[in-house]
Design a protein around this motif. Structure first.
Motif, PDB file in Angstrom:
ATOM      1  N   THR A 257      -1.323  -5.969   7.197  1.00 29.97           N
ATOM      2  CA  THR A 257      -0.195  -6.883   7.354  1.00 29.97           C
ATOM      3  C   THR A 257       1.118  -6.132   7.477  1.00 29.97           C
ATOM      4  OG1 THR A 257      -1.357  -8.562   6.060  1.00 29.97           O
ATOM      5  CG2 THR A 257       1.011  -8.838   6.326  1.00 29.97           C
ATOM      6  N   ASN A 258       1.266  -5.081   6.673  1.00 34.66           N
ATOM      7  CA  ASN A 258       2.498  -4.276   6.680  1.00 34.66           C
ATOM      8  C   ASN A 258       2.140  -2.813   6.880  1.00 34.66           C
ATOM      9  OD1 ASN A 258       4.514  -6.398   5.928  1.00 34.66           O
ATOM     10  ND2 ASN A 258       3.203  -6.550   4.117  1.00 34.66           N
ATOM     11  N   PRO A 259       1.830  -2.431   8.117  1.00 39.11           N
ATOM     12  CA  PRO A 259       1.392  -1.054   8.365  1.00 39.11           C
ATOM     13  C   PRO A 259       2.490  -0.029   8.125  1.00 39.11           C
ATOM     14  CG  PRO A 259       1.717  -2.232  10.437  1.00 39.11           C
ATOM     15  CD  PRO A 259       1.837  -3.248   9.345  1.00 39.11           C
ATOM     16  N   VAL A 260       2.075   1.127   7.652  1.00 43.37           N
ATOM     17  CA  VAL A 260       2.982   2.259   7.487  1.00 43.37           C
ATOM     18  C   VAL A 260       3.112   2.950   8.844  1.00 43.37           C
ATOM     19  CG1 VAL A 260       3.256   4.508   6.360  1.00 43.37           C
ATOM     20  CG2 VAL A 260       2.374   2.548   5.063  1.00 43.37           C
TER      21      VAL A 260
ATOM     22  N   PHE B   4      11.560   5.009   1.878  1.00 36.14           N
ATOM     23  CA  PHE B   4      10.323   4.269   2.120  1.00 36.14           C
ATOM     24  C   PHE B   4       9.134   5.003   1.514  1.00 36.14           C
ATOM     25  CE2 PHE B   4       6.615   3.464   4.903  1.00 36.14           C
ATOM     26  CZ  PHE B   4       6.477   2.101   4.682  1.00 36.14           C
ATOM     27  N   SER B   5       9.062   6.304   1.745  1.00 36.11           N
ATOM     28  CA  SER B   5       7.997   7.115   1.169  1.00 36.11           C
ATOM     29  C   SER B   5       8.063   7.086  -0.357  1.00 36.11           C
ATOM     30  CB  SER B   5       8.105   8.559   1.670  1.00 36.11           C
ATOM     31  OG  SER B   5       7.227   9.413   0.978  1.00 36.11           O
ATOM     32  N   ASP B   6       9.259   7.204  -0.908  1.00 39.02           N
ATOM     33  CA  ASP B   6       9.430   7.174  -2.360  1.00 39.02           C
ATOM     34  C   ASP B   6       8.911   5.864  -2.948  1.00 39.02           C
ATOM     35  OD1 ASP B   6      10.556   9.697  -2.432  1.00 39.02           O
ATOM     36  OD2 ASP B   6      12.625   8.972  -2.566  1.00 39.02           O
ATOM     37  N   ALA B   7       9.146   4.761  -2.251  1.00 40.91           N
ATOM     38  CA  ALA B   7       8.701   3.458  -2.746  1.00 40.91           C
ATOM     39  C   ALA B   7       7.175   3.382  -2.779  1.00 40.91           C
ATOM     40  CB  ALA B   7       9.278   2.340  -1.871  1.00 40.91           C
ATOM     41  N   LEU B   8       6.514   3.933  -1.765  1.00 38.90           N
ATOM     42  CA  LEU B   8       5.054   3.973  -1.759  1.00 38.90           C
ATOM     43  C   LEU B   8       4.529   4.806  -2.918  1.00 38.90           C
ATOM     44  CD1 LEU B   8       4.303   4.554   2.052  1.00 38.90           C
ATOM     45  CD2 LEU B   8       4.246   2.390   0.807  1.00 38.90           C
ATOM     46  N   ILE B   9       5.157   5.940  -3.145  1.00 37.99           N
ATOM     47  CA  ILE B   9       4.725   6.832  -4.219  1.00 37.99           C
ATOM     48  C   ILE B   9       4.965   6.185  -5.573  1.00 37.99           C
ATOM     49  CG2 ILE B   9       5.206   9.049  -5.347  1.00 37.99           C
ATOM     50  CD1 ILE B   9       5.825  10.123  -2.476  1.00 37.99           C
ATOM     51  N   GLU B  10       6.082   5.497  -5.730  1.00 39.36           N
ATOM     52  CA  GLU B  10       6.397   4.859  -7.009  1.00 39.36           C
ATOM     53  C   GLU B  10       5.376   3.776  -7.344  1.00 39.36           C
ATOM     54  OE1 GLU B  10       7.822   4.218 -10.586  1.00 39.36           O
ATOM     55  OE2 GLU B  10       8.371   5.876  -9.264  1.00 39.36           O
TER      56      GLU B  10
ATOM     57  N   SER C 145      -6.758   3.948  10.690  1.00 42.02           N
ATOM     58  CA  SER C 145      -5.603   4.813  10.961  1.00 42.02           C
ATOM     59  C   SER C 145      -4.413   4.440  10.088  1.00 42.02           C
ATOM     60  CB  SER C 145      -5.216   4.739  12.442  1.00 42.02           C
ATOM     61  OG  SER C 145      -4.829   3.419  12.803  1.00 42.02           O
ATOM     62  N   SER C 146      -4.323   3.164   9.688  1.00 41.78           N
ATOM     63  CA  SER C 146      -3.227   2.737   8.819  1.00 41.78           C
ATOM     64  C   SER C 146      -3.297   3.437   7.465  1.00 41.78           C
ATOM     65  CB  SER C 146      -3.266   1.220   8.621  1.00 41.78           C
ATOM     66  OG  SER C 146      -4.507   0.827   8.044  1.00 41.78           O
ATOM     67  N   LEU C 147      -4.500   3.690   6.968  1.00 40.21           N
ATOM     68  CA  LEU C 147      -4.643   4.384   5.689  1.00 40.21           C
ATOM     69  C   LEU C 147      -4.272   5.851   5.832  1.00 40.21           C
ATOM     70  CD1 LEU C 147      -5.474   4.317   2.715  1.00 40.21           C
ATOM     71  CD2 LEU C 147      -7.831   4.779   3.436  1.00 40.21           C
ATOM     72  N   HIS C 148      -4.641   6.444   6.964  1.00 41.71           N
ATOM     73  CA  HIS C 148      -4.268   7.839   7.196  1.00 41.71           C
ATOM     74  C   HIS C 148      -2.749   7.969   7.231  1.00 41.71           C
ATOM     75  CE1 HIS C 148      -4.649  11.965   8.346  1.00 41.71           C
ATOM     76  NE2 HIS C 148      -5.960  11.855   8.552  1.00 41.71           N
ATOM     77  N   ALA C 149      -2.076   7.017   7.881  1.00 41.83           N
ATOM     78  CA  ALA C 149      -0.614   7.042   7.933  1.00 41.83           C
ATOM     79  C   ALA C 149      -0.027   6.906   6.530  1.00 41.83           C
ATOM     80  CB  ALA C 149      -0.107   5.929   8.839  1.00 41.83           C
TER      81      ALA C 149
ATOM     82  N   PHE D 171      -1.447   7.886   3.700  1.00 48.01           N
ATOM     83  CA  PHE D 171      -1.609   9.181   3.035  1.00 48.01           C
ATOM     84  C   PHE D 171      -0.584  10.195   3.527  1.00 48.01           C
ATOM     85  CE2 PHE D 171      -6.319   8.112   2.258  1.00 48.01           C
ATOM     86  CZ  PHE D 171      -6.062   7.724   0.957  1.00 48.01           C
ATOM     87  N   ASP D 172      -0.254  10.140   4.827  1.00 43.30           N
ATOM     88  CA  ASP D 172       0.741  11.070   5.375  1.00 43.30           C
ATOM     89  C   ASP D 172       2.098  10.898   4.702  1.00 43.30           C
ATOM     90  OD1 ASP D 172      -0.987  12.280   7.146  1.00 43.30           O
ATOM     91  OD2 ASP D 172      -0.446  10.999   8.836  1.00 43.30           O
ATOM     92  N   HIS D 173       2.390   9.687   4.214  1.00 43.35           N
ATOM     93  CA  HIS D 173       3.684   9.424   3.596  1.00 43.35           C
ATOM     94  C   HIS D 173       3.697   9.659   2.088  1.00 43.35           C
ATOM     95  CE1 HIS D 173       4.599   7.590   7.453  1.00 43.35           C
ATOM     96  NE2 HIS D 173       5.847   7.451   7.071  1.00 43.35           N
ATOM     97  N   ILE D 174       2.514   9.787   1.471  1.00 45.13           N
ATOM     98  CA  ILE D 174       2.505   9.999   0.022  1.00 45.13           C
ATOM     99  C   ILE D 174       2.095  11.418  -0.364  1.00 45.13           C
ATOM    100  CG2 ILE D 174       2.078   7.555  -0.466  1.00 45.13           C
ATOM    101  CD1 ILE D 174      -0.807   8.305  -1.123  1.00 45.13           C
ATOM    102  N   ALA D 175       1.584  12.186   0.559  1.00 43.47           N
ATOM    103  CA  ALA D 175       1.243  13.590   0.269  1.00 43.47           C
ATOM    104  C   ALA D 175       2.463  14.445   0.583  1.00 43.47           C
ATOM    105  CB  ALA D 175       0.037  14.026   1.093  1.00 43.47           C
TER     106      ALA D 175
END
Length: 201
Positions: free
Chosen positions: A49-52, A80-86, A107-111, A113-117
């Motif tokens: 619904t809300n892809p990264v 945005f990345s900080d919010a995902l990590i939080e 691919s949405s999950l891979h994206a 992970f790219d923002h939280i690693a």
């Protein structure tokens, strides 16, 4: 004496959203978890619904930029990345619903992970190798597949590796396979997964 509210982060990745088999299984897990944790809170991250956004050069440069020199656009990417990590940092437990698409994760999950690693934020390099920083959490990973691939498939190993890389090493995998083979195979696999999830929650 007050105790903090327990939190479950539910990460949903099926293109079918709540209609997907992986989504239905983790929704069941969340219901059982709430029953076992009265007053607990479930936070949903629905990547269909809300892809990264996928990682491109401007986003990569923003995430690796010097905070003192960031543009407003770069800071928005970092925020945005900080919010995902939080969301992960605030959770005690995580549950992932992950179908197999073309032998791998959506691919949405891979994206995601790219923002939280992120070096220095969720992992760091040491003399003994990388060290994950999001420790002290338990994760349940529900994987649904049309065929039969086994628990040591590259898809499973990738998820185990990326979660371990950021410090989440207490991971339980629940595989529901053979969903496209026949009605009998699908029903048996889903029933087994439901029973296992009920035990784990």
């Amino acid at each position: 004496m007050t105790t903090s509210t327990r939190k479950l982060l539910k990460i949903q990745t099926s293109l079918f959203q709540n209609g997907g088999q992986s989504s239905q299984l983790i929704n069941q897990f969340a219901d059982n978890w709430l029953a076992a944790n009265p007053g607990g809170q479930v936070v949903l991250r629905d990547l269909a619904t809300n892809p990264v956004p996928h990682l491109d050069l401007p986003r990569f440069q923003a995430l690796s930029s010097d905070p003192a020199n960031r543009t407003e656009e770069q800071q928005a990417v970092v925020d945005f990345s900080d919010a995902l990590i939080e969301e992960i940092r605030a959770a005690d437990t995580l549950v992932f619903g992950i179908p197999m698409y073309n032998f791998s994760v959506p691919s949405s999950l891979h994206a995601y992970f790219d923002h939280i690693a992120r070096a220095g934020v969720t992992f760091r390099y040491t003399e003994n190798g990388p060290e994950g920083l999001l420790t002290g959490k338990r994760a349940y990973v529900v994987i649904t597949r049309g065929g039969l691939y086994g628990e040591e498939h590259a898809q499973t190993n990738f998820i185990r590796q990326i979660l371990g890389f950021i410090g989440i090493t207490d991971v339980e995998f629940i595989h529901a396979e053979g969903l496209a083979i026949s009605d009998e195979s699908r029903n048996a696999a889903l029933n087994t997964a439901r029973e296992r999830l009920a035990q784990l929650a």
